[in-house]
Design a protein around this motif. Structure first.
Motif, mmCIF file in Angstrom:
data_model
loop_
_atom_site.group_PDB
_atom_site.id
_atom_site.type_symbol
_atom_site.label_atom_id
_atom_site.label_comp_id
_atom_site.label_asym_id
_atom_site.label_seq_id
_atom_site.Cartn_x
_atom_site.Cartn_y
_atom_site.Cartn_z
ATOM 1 N N GLU A 1 0.827 -1.213 0.000
ATOM 2 C CA GLU A 1 0.000 0.000 0.000
ATOM 3 C C GLU A 1 0.860 1.262 0.000
ATOM 4 O O GLU A 1 0.614 2.199 -0.760
ATOM 5 C CB GLU A 1 -0.935 0.002 1.208
ATOM 6 N N GLU A 2 1.873 1.312 0.851
ATOM 7 C CA GLU A 2 2.701 2.510 0.936
ATOM 8 C C GLU A 2 3.522 2.735 -0.332
ATOM 9 O O GLU A 2 3.650 3.867 -0.804
ATOM 10 C CB GLU A 2 3.627 2.439 2.154
ATOM 11 N N LEU A 3 4.073 1.671 -0.900
ATOM 12 C CA LEU A 3 4.848 1.830 -2.123
ATOM 13 C C LEU A 3 3.965 2.298 -3.273
ATOM 14 O O LEU A 3 4.359 3.153 -4.068
ATOM 15 C CB LEU A 3 5.571 0.534 -2.477
ATOM 16 N N ARG A 4 2.736 1.766 -3.346
ATOM 17 C CA ARG A 4 1.817 2.203 -4.397
ATOM 18 C C ARG A 4 1.400 3.661 -4.189
ATOM 19 O O ARG A 4 1.127 4.373 -5.147
ATOM 20 C CB ARG A 4 0.588 1.304 -4.446
ATOM 21 N N THR A 5 1.369 4.113 -2.961
ATOM 22 C CA THR A 5 1.008 5.502 -2.662
ATOM 23 C C THR A 5 2.128 6.460 -3.017
ATOM 24 O O THR A 5 1.877 7.533 -3.564
ATOM 25 C CB THR A 5 0.667 5.650 -1.161
ATOM 26 N N TRP A 6 3.371 6.101 -2.743
ATOM 27 C CA TRP A 6 4.467 7.059 -2.802
ATOM 28 C C TRP A 6 5.390 6.955 -4.007
ATOM 29 O O TRP A 6 6.002 7.950 -4.390
ATOM 30 C CB TRP A 6 5.305 6.961 -1.526
ATOM 31 N N LEU A 7 5.528 5.804 -4.605
ATOM 32 C CA LEU A 7 6.511 5.667 -5.678
ATOM 33 C C LEU A 7 5.956 6.083 -7.037
ATOM 34 O O LEU A 7 4.759 5.952 -7.303
ATOM 35 C CB LEU A 7 7.008 4.229 -5.770
ATOM 36 N N PHE A 8 6.850 6.560 -7.874
ATOM 37 C CA PHE A 8 6.575 6.887 -9.269
ATOM 38 C C PHE A 8 5.496 7.963 -9.422
ATOM 39 O O PHE A 8 4.665 7.893 -10.309
ATOM 40 C CB PHE A 8 6.230 5.621 -10.065
ATOM 41 N N LYS A 9 5.520 8.945 -8.542
ATOM 42 C CA LYS A 9 4.581 10.059 -8.585
ATOM 43 C C LYS A 9 5.312 11.306 -9.048
ATOM 44 O O LYS A 9 6.504 11.460 -8.850
ATOM 45 C CB LYS A 9 3.958 10.315 -7.199
ATOM 46 N N GLU A 10 4.577 12.215 -9.636
ATOM 47 C CA GLU A 10 5.126 13.487 -10.096
ATOM 48 C C GLU A 10 4.757 14.581 -9.096
ATOM 49 O O GLU A 10 3.795 14.447 -8.353
ATOM 50 C CB GLU A 10 4.567 13.840 -11.476
ATOM 51 N N GLY A 11 5.509 15.656 -9.118
ATOM 52 C CA GLY A 11 5.185 16.813 -8.299
ATOM 53 C C GLY A 11 5.685 16.684 -6.876
ATOM 54 O O GLY A 11 6.386 15.745 -6.503
ATOM 55 N N ASN A 12 5.292 17.659 -6.067
ATOM 56 C CA ASN A 12 5.692 17.710 -4.666
ATOM 57 C C ASN A 12 5.070 16.550 -3.906
ATOM 58 O O ASN A 12 3.851 16.379 -3.913
ATOM 59 C CB ASN A 12 5.250 19.047 -4.056
ATOM 60 N N LEU A 13 5.890 15.761 -3.269
ATOM 61 C CA LEU A 13 5.381 14.579 -2.568
ATOM 62 C C LEU A 13 4.398 14.925 -1.456
ATOM 63 O O LEU A 13 3.394 14.249 -1.283
ATOM 64 C CB LEU A 13 6.537 13.771 -1.987
ATOM 65 N N MET A 14 4.670 15.947 -0.716
ATOM 66 C CA MET A 14 3.784 16.293 0.400
ATOM 67 C C MET A 14 2.438 16.801 -0.102
ATOM 68 O O MET A 14 1.402 16.453 0.450
ATOM 69 C CB MET A 14 4.447 17.322 1.306
ATOM 70 N N ASP A 15 2.432 17.605 -1.144
ATOM 71 C CA ASP A 15 1.181 18.136 -1.678
ATOM 72 C C ASP A 15 0.401 17.084 -2.453
ATOM 73 O O ASP A 15 -0.816 17.055 -2.425
ATOM 74 C CB ASP A 15 1.451 19.335 -2.582
ATOM 75 N N ALA A 16 1.104 16.220 -3.144
ATOM 76 C CA ALA A 16 0.462 15.270 -4.043
ATOM 77 C C ALA A 16 -0.202 14.100 -3.322
ATOM 78 O O ALA A 16 -0.951 13.364 -3.930
ATOM 79 C CB ALA A 16 1.486 14.738 -5.039
ATOM 80 N N HIS A 17 0.040 13.944 -2.047
ATOM 81 C CA HIS A 17 -0.457 12.749 -1.369
ATOM 82 C C HIS A 17 -1.258 13.048 -0.117
ATOM 83 O O HIS A 17 -1.164 12.343 0.878
ATOM 84 C CB HIS A 17 0.711 11.818 -1.048
ATOM 85 N N GLY A 18 -2.045 14.119 -0.165
ATOM 86 C CA GLY A 18 -2.960 14.380 0.923
ATOM 87 C C GLY A 18 -2.332 14.979 2.164
ATOM 88 O O GLY A 18 -2.932 14.960 3.226
ATOM 89 N N HIS A 19 -1.139 15.501 2.051
ATOM 90 C CA HIS A 19 -0.497 16.134 3.191
ATOM 91 C C HIS A 19 -0.331 17.623 2.914
ATOM 92 O O HIS A 19 0.702 18.206 3.178
ATOM 93 C CB HIS A 19 0.872 15.503 3.467
#
Length: 115
Positions: A78-96
Protein backbone atom coordinates in the motif's frame (compact mmCIF):
# COMPACT_ATOMS: atom_id res chain seq x y z
CA UNK A 1 25.38 -9.89 18.64
CA UNK A 2 21.83 -10.49 17.45
CA UNK A 3 19.89 -8.26 15.08
CA UNK A 4 16.76 -9.02 17.08
CA UNK A 5 15.38 -6.66 19.69
CA UNK A 6 13.08 -9.32 21.06
CA UNK A 7 14.08 -12.84 22.11
CA UNK A 8 14.70 -14.79 18.90
CA UNK A 9 12.88 -17.84 20.23
CA UNK A 10 9.71 -15.75 20.56
CA UNK A 11 9.78 -14.64 16.92
CA UNK A 12 7.99 -16.61 14.24
CA UNK A 13 9.85 -17.77 11.15
CA UNK A 14 7.93 -15.13 9.22
CA UNK A 15 9.12 -12.38 11.59
CA UNK A 16 12.67 -13.64 11.27
CA UNK A 17 12.39 -13.52 7.47
CA UNK A 18 11.10 -9.95 7.65
CA UNK A 19 14.09 -9.07 9.83
CA UNK A 20 16.46 -10.74 7.37
CA UNK A 21 14.97 -8.79 4.48
CA UNK A 22 14.98 -5.47 6.35
CA UNK A 23 18.58 -5.93 7.45
CA UNK A 24 19.60 -6.91 3.92
CA UNK A 25 17.87 -3.79 2.57
CA UNK A 26 19.75 -1.60 5.05
CA UNK A 27 23.05 -3.22 4.09
CA UNK A 28 22.40 -2.81 0.36
CA UNK A 29 21.50 0.87 0.78
CA UNK A 30 24.61 1.41 2.87
CA UNK A 31 26.72 -0.26 0.17
CA UNK A 32 25.15 2.02 -2.47
CA UNK A 33 26.26 5.02 -0.40
CA UNK A 34 29.81 3.73 0.07
CA UNK A 35 30.30 2.91 -3.60
CA UNK A 36 28.79 6.22 -4.69
CA UNK A 37 31.15 8.17 -2.44
CA UNK A 38 34.07 6.29 -3.96
CA UNK A 39 32.83 6.93 -7.51
CA UNK A 40 32.53 10.68 -7.07
CA UNK A 41 35.89 11.04 -5.30
CA UNK A 42 38.03 8.75 -7.47
CA UNK A 43 40.54 10.42 -9.75
CA UNK A 44 40.85 7.26 -11.86
CA UNK A 45 38.11 6.97 -14.50
CA UNK A 46 38.51 3.21 -14.93
CA UNK A 47 38.26 2.58 -11.20
CA UNK A 48 35.30 4.95 -10.92
CA UNK A 49 33.53 3.02 -13.69
CA UNK A 50 34.06 -0.29 -11.87
CA UNK A 51 32.78 1.15 -8.62
CA UNK A 52 29.78 2.70 -10.41
CA UNK A 53 28.98 -0.76 -11.77
CA UNK A 54 29.25 -2.18 -8.24
CA UNK A 55 27.01 0.61 -6.90
CA UNK A 56 24.40 -0.14 -9.53
CA UNK A 57 24.48 -3.84 -8.63
CA UNK A 58 23.76 -2.90 -5.01
CA UNK A 59 20.82 -0.77 -6.18
CA UNK A 60 19.51 -3.82 -8.03
CA UNK A 61 19.82 -5.94 -4.88
CA UNK A 62 18.04 -3.28 -2.79
CA UNK A 63 15.19 -3.11 -5.30
CA UNK A 64 14.82 -6.89 -5.36
CA UNK A 65 14.62 -6.96 -1.56
CA UNK A 66 12.14 -4.09 -1.55
CA UNK A 67 9.96 -6.01 -3.98
CA UNK A 68 10.10 -9.08 -1.72
CA UNK A 69 8.98 -6.90 1.19
CA UNK A 70 6.18 -5.45 -0.94
CA UNK A 71 4.93 -8.92 -1.75
CA UNK A 72 5.28 -10.40 1.72
CA UNK A 73 5.29 -7.91 4.62
CA UNK A 74 2.05 -6.13 5.52
CA UNK A 75 1.96 -2.41 4.78
CA UNK A 76 4.66 -2.25 2.11
CA UNK A 77 2.43 -2.77 -0.92
CA UNK A 78 0.00 0.00 0.00
CA UNK A 79 2.70 2.51 0.94
CA UNK A 80 4.85 1.83 -2.12
CA UNK A 81 1.82 2.20 -4.40
CA UNK A 82 1.01 5.50 -2.66
CA UNK A 83 4.47 7.06 -2.80
CA UNK A 84 6.51 5.67 -5.68
CA UNK A 85 6.58 6.89 -9.27
CA UNK A 86 4.58 10.06 -8.59
CA UNK A 87 5.13 13.49 -10.10
CA UNK A 88 5.19 16.81 -8.30
CA UNK A 89 5.69 17.71 -4.67
CA UNK A 90 5.38 14.58 -2.57
CA UNK A 91 3.78 16.29 0.40
CA UNK A 92 1.18 18.14 -1.68
CA UNK A 93 0.46 15.27 -4.04
CA UNK A 94 -0.46 12.75 -1.37
CA UNK A 95 -2.96 14.38 0.92
CA UNK A 96 -0.50 16.13 3.19
CA UNK A 97 -1.32 19.63 2.01
CA UNK A 98 -0.32 22.53 4.16
CA UNK A 99 -2.95 23.94 6.49
CA UNK A 100 -5.22 26.46 4.83
CA UNK A 101 -4.05 30.00 5.38
CA UNK A 102 -0.66 28.97 6.71
CA UNK A 103 2.32 30.87 5.35
CA UNK A 104 4.30 28.11 3.64
CA UNK A 105 7.55 30.03 3.94
CA UNK A 106 7.74 29.88 7.73
CA UNK A 107 5.11 27.34 8.77
CA UNK A 108 6.07 24.39 10.92
CA UNK A 109 3.13 22.55 9.36
CA UNK A 110 1.22 22.36 12.64
CA UNK A 111 -1.62 24.67 11.70
CA UNK A 112 -2.64 28.14 12.74
CA UNK A 113 -2.74 29.23 16.35
CA UNK A 114 -6.26 30.38 17.18
CA UNK A 115 -6.67 33.71 18.92
Amino acid sequence: MSNYHEPAEELSQEARNFSRALNSLKEEIEAVDWYHQRVVTSDDADLAAIMAHNRDEEIEHACMTLEWLRRNMPGWDEELRTWLFKEGNLMDAHGHEHEEGADKSDSLGIGKIKK
